[in-house]
Design an enzyme around this catalytic site. Structure first.
Site, mmCIF file in Angstrom:
data_model
loop_
_atom_site.group_PDB
_atom_site.id
_atom_site.type_symbol
_atom_site.label_atom_id
_atom_site.label_comp_id
_atom_site.label_asym_id
_atom_site.label_seq_id
_atom_site.Cartn_x
_atom_site.Cartn_y
_atom_site.Cartn_z
ATOM 1 N N HIS A 90 0.908 -1.621 0.297
ATOM 2 C CA HIS A 90 -0.118 -0.115 0.317
ATOM 3 C C HIS A 90 1.130 1.279 -0.342
ATOM 4 O O HIS A 90 1.620 1.174 0.283
ATOM 5 C CB HIS A 90 -1.494 0.581 1.173
ATOM 6 C CG HIS A 90 0.286 -0.318 2.653
ATOM 7 N ND1 HIS A 90 -0.223 -0.747 3.467
ATOM 8 C CD2 HIS A 90 0.431 1.297 3.321
ATOM 9 C CE1 HIS A 90 0.420 -0.974 4.553
ATOM 10 N NE2 HIS A 90 0.799 0.542 4.406
HETATM 11 P P1 TYD Z 1 -2.432 -3.847 7.654
HETATM 12 O O1 TYD Z 1 -2.673 -2.486 7.278
HETATM 13 O O2 TYD Z 1 -2.980 -5.199 7.040
HETATM 14 O O3 TYD Z 1 -1.557 -4.087 7.879
HETATM 15 P P2 TYD Z 1 0.522 -4.091 6.697
HETATM 16 O O4 TYD Z 1 -0.274 -3.515 5.986
HETATM 17 O O5 TYD Z 1 1.905 -3.828 7.456
HETATM 18 O O6 TYD Z 1 0.752 -5.265 6.356
HETATM 19 O O7 TYD Z 1 -2.763 -4.415 9.388
HETATM 20 C C1 TYD Z 1 -3.769 -5.557 9.850
HETATM 21 C C2 TYD Z 1 -4.135 -5.395 10.808
HETATM 22 O O8 TYD Z 1 -3.477 -4.434 12.013
HETATM 23 C C3 TYD Z 1 -5.633 -4.360 9.711
HETATM 24 O O9 TYD Z 1 -6.427 -4.658 10.816
HETATM 25 C C4 TYD Z 1 -4.988 -2.639 10.764
HETATM 26 C C5 TYD Z 1 -4.940 -2.685 11.964
HETATM 27 N N1 TYD Z 1 -3.691 -1.954 12.148
HETATM 28 C C6 TYD Z 1 -4.253 -1.254 13.725
HETATM 29 O O10 TYD Z 1 -5.525 -1.359 14.221
HETATM 30 N N2 TYD Z 1 -3.419 0.129 13.584
HETATM 31 C C7 TYD Z 1 -2.261 -0.067 13.113
HETATM 32 O O11 TYD Z 1 -1.719 1.020 13.243
HETATM 33 C C8 TYD Z 1 -1.866 -0.708 11.420
HETATM 34 C C9 TYD Z 1 -0.576 -0.401 11.213
HETATM 35 C C10 TYD Z 1 -2.821 -1.528 11.591
#
Ligand code: TYD
Length: 137
Positions: A53
């Site tokens: 992303h």
């Molecule tokens: P995600 O965005 O999929 O992680 P990445 O893109 O870094 O691999 O996040 C995984 C889950 O965690 C999603 O349900 C959103 C949650 N999340 C939060 O609640 N707070 C945060 O600060 C972050 C980064 C993710």
């Protein structure tokens, strides 16, 4: 990368002595923004690619505090891969950069410092939307 200010490797000072190492990170002194949020990625399974992303406005610093991982960075024009493999090495990523984190070693812990609270509306999760976003700017 076309715009070098968008991505930058940071080297942190290690306060090391006979007991071991310590790194302290202060907003604006070591980290180029106000730190609003901290999260860490750990226990990453084999062959997983995280991230995939970009952000509309969020800035982040990524530090692999244990183990190693790679980060693919894409500004819409050029792609490059950075390896994070030391606790004193940080990767600053500005907004509007597509990122993918992969090749995590067993036990790797990726610490992320972020300039804003979590806000799903700041995410661009489709690559074609990312390209449209940077073309509009
Ligand atoms: P995600 O965005 O999929 O992680 P990445 O893109 O870094 O691999 O996040 C995984 C889950 O965690 C999603 O349900 C959103 C949650 N999340 C939060 O609640 N707070 C945060 O600060 C972050 C980064 C993710």
């Amino acid at each position: 990368m076309t715009d070098y200010k968008k991505v930058k490797l940071l080297k942190f000072k290690i306060h090391g002595d006979s007991r071991g190492g310590l790194i302290a990170l202060e907003e604006y002194n070591d980290i180029p923004f106000n730190i609003k949020r901290v999260y860490y990625i750990f226990d990453t399974k084999d062959n997983v690619i995280r991230g995939k992303h970009a952000h509309k406005s969020l800035e982040q610093v990524l530090i692999c505090v244990h183990g190693r991982c790679k980060v693919l960075l894409d500004d819409g024009i050029e792609r490059k891969t950075v390896t994070l493999d030391r606790p004193d090495k940080g990767l600053y990523i500005s907004n509007a950069i597509w990122r993918e984190m992969f090749d995590f070693t067993d036990g790797a812990v990726l610490l992320v410092l972020a300039s804003k609270l979590y806000d799903e509306s700041d995410y661009i999760r489709q690559y074609d939307e990312f390209l449209k976003f940077i073309q509009k700017r």
